[in-house]
Design a protein around this motif. Structure first.
Motif, PDB file in Angstrom:
ATOM      1  N   SER A   1      -7.263 -38.201  29.261  1.00 37.30           N
ATOM      2  CA  SER A   1      -5.988 -38.481  28.591  1.00 37.30           C
ATOM      3  C   SER A   1      -5.870 -37.744  27.255  1.00 37.30           C
ATOM      4  O   SER A   1      -4.793 -37.718  26.665  1.00 37.30           O
ATOM      5  CB  SER A   1      -5.824 -39.981  28.358  1.00 37.30           C
ATOM      6  OG  SER A   1      -6.840 -40.447  27.500  1.00 37.30           O
ATOM      7  N   ASN A   2      -6.954 -37.137  26.802  1.00 41.95           N
ATOM      8  CA  ASN A   2      -6.930 -36.394  25.542  1.00 41.95           C
ATOM      9  C   ASN A   2      -6.898 -34.880  25.781  1.00 41.95           C
ATOM     10  O   ASN A   2      -7.208 -34.098  24.898  1.00 41.95           O
ATOM     11  CB  ASN A   2      -8.135 -36.751  24.666  1.00 41.95           C
ATOM     12  CG  ASN A   2      -8.013 -36.168  23.280  1.00 41.95           C
ATOM     13  OD1 ASN A   2      -6.944 -36.179  22.687  1.00 41.95           O
ATOM     14  ND2 ASN A   2      -9.100 -35.622  22.771  1.00 41.95           N
TER      15      ASN A   2
ATOM     16  N   LEU B   1     -13.227 -39.349  21.985  1.00 49.01           N
ATOM     17  CA  LEU B   1     -12.176 -38.915  22.908  1.00 49.01           C
ATOM     18  C   LEU B   1     -12.441 -37.531  23.508  1.00 49.01           C
ATOM     19  O   LEU B   1     -11.647 -37.038  24.296  1.00 49.01           O
ATOM     20  CB  LEU B   1     -10.825 -38.871  22.185  1.00 49.01           C
ATOM     21  CG  LEU B   1     -10.268 -40.206  21.723  1.00 49.01           C
ATOM     22  CD1 LEU B   1      -8.981 -39.992  20.925  1.00 49.01           C
ATOM     23  CD2 LEU B   1      -9.999 -41.109  22.921  1.00 49.01           C
TER      24      LEU B   1
ATOM     25  N   HIS C   1      -7.440 -30.036  23.443  1.00 45.25           N
ATOM     26  CA  HIS C   1      -7.681 -31.416  23.033  1.00 45.25           C
ATOM     27  C   HIS C   1      -6.484 -31.887  22.212  1.00 45.25           C
ATOM     28  O   HIS C   1      -6.163 -31.282  21.185  1.00 45.25           O
ATOM     29  CB  HIS C   1      -8.955 -31.523  22.180  1.00 45.25           C
ATOM     30  CG  HIS C   1     -10.203 -31.478  22.992  1.00 45.25           C
ATOM     31  ND1 HIS C   1     -10.833 -30.298  23.308  1.00 45.25           N
ATOM     32  CD2 HIS C   1     -10.925 -32.468  23.560  1.00 45.25           C
ATOM     33  CE1 HIS C   1     -11.901 -30.564  24.031  1.00 45.25           C
ATOM     34  NE2 HIS C   1     -11.980 -31.875  24.213  1.00 45.25           N
TER      35      HIS C   1
ATOM     36  N   HIS D   1     -12.313 -37.524  27.380  1.00 36.48           N
ATOM     37  CA  HIS D   1     -11.316 -38.355  28.058  1.00 36.48           C
ATOM     38  C   HIS D   1     -10.224 -37.444  28.601  1.00 36.48           C
ATOM     39  O   HIS D   1      -9.690 -36.594  27.882  1.00 36.48           O
ATOM     40  CB  HIS D   1     -10.697 -39.366  27.090  1.00 36.48           C
ATOM     41  CG  HIS D   1     -11.581 -40.527  26.795  1.00 36.48           C
ATOM     42  ND1 HIS D   1     -11.216 -41.805  27.116  1.00 36.48           N
ATOM     43  CD2 HIS D   1     -12.803 -40.606  26.225  1.00 36.48           C
ATOM     44  CE1 HIS D   1     -12.187 -42.629  26.746  1.00 36.48           C
ATOM     45  NE2 HIS D   1     -13.161 -41.914  26.205  1.00 36.48           N
TER      46      HIS D   1
ATOM     47  N   TRP E   1     -15.028 -31.236  31.956  1.00 42.47           N
ATOM     48  CA  TRP E   1     -13.777 -31.757  31.394  1.00 42.47           C
ATOM     49  C   TRP E   1     -12.663 -30.727  31.573  1.00 42.47           C
ATOM     50  O   TRP E   1     -11.563 -31.065  32.013  1.00 42.47           O
ATOM     51  CB  TRP E   1     -13.983 -32.108  29.918  1.00 42.47           C
ATOM     52  CG  TRP E   1     -12.774 -32.626  29.222  1.00 42.47           C
ATOM     53  CD1 TRP E   1     -12.296 -33.902  29.226  1.00 42.47           C
ATOM     54  CD2 TRP E   1     -11.862 -31.869  28.402  1.00 42.47           C
ATOM     55  NE1 TRP E   1     -11.155 -33.984  28.455  1.00 42.47           N
ATOM     56  CE2 TRP E   1     -10.868 -32.754  27.941  1.00 42.47           C
ATOM     57  CE3 TRP E   1     -11.814 -30.538  28.009  1.00 42.47           C
ATOM     58  CZ2 TRP E   1      -9.830 -32.339  27.111  1.00 42.47           C
ATOM     59  CZ3 TRP E   1     -10.772 -30.115  27.191  1.00 42.47           C
ATOM     60  CH2 TRP E   1      -9.788 -31.023  26.759  1.00 42.47           C
TER      61      TRP E   1
END
Length: 89
Positions: free
Chosen positions: A54-55, A49, A39, A52, A12
């Motif tokens: 987008s996070n 999330l 985050h 993700h 991530w």
């Protein structure tokens, strides 16, 4: 398990840094040193999330420290920055 040793967490981070071109996303900051994959919605409170893209947003240590203990105030600001990366130009 400590998240810093988690393979999925490390992946991530790599994806966040890559998307953000390995530089701080704070407006008018182009720092490429001491980067953090932050985050946007807290890790501890938002299990769904955690991974993700987008996070997450790349911040330099200075800006990451600046928002510490006040992260919620910056959520919409960071979501706007991240969502603009996905807008077709």
């Amino acid at each position: 398990m400590n998240r810093f040793y988690d393979k999925q967490y490390k992946e991530w981070i790599k994806k966040i840094f890559s998307r953000d071109k390995y530089k701080c996303q704070w407006p008018n900051c182009d720092s490429k040193k001491k980067l953090n994959a932050h985050h946007i919605k807290k890790w501890a409170d938002n299990h769904g999330l955690r991974f993700h893209l987008s996070n997450g947003i790349t911040l330099c240590k200075f800006h990451h420290d600046l928002i510490h203990h006040n992260e919620e105030s910056y959520e919409m600001f960071f979501f706007k920055i991240v969502s603009s990366k996905n807008d077709p130009k």
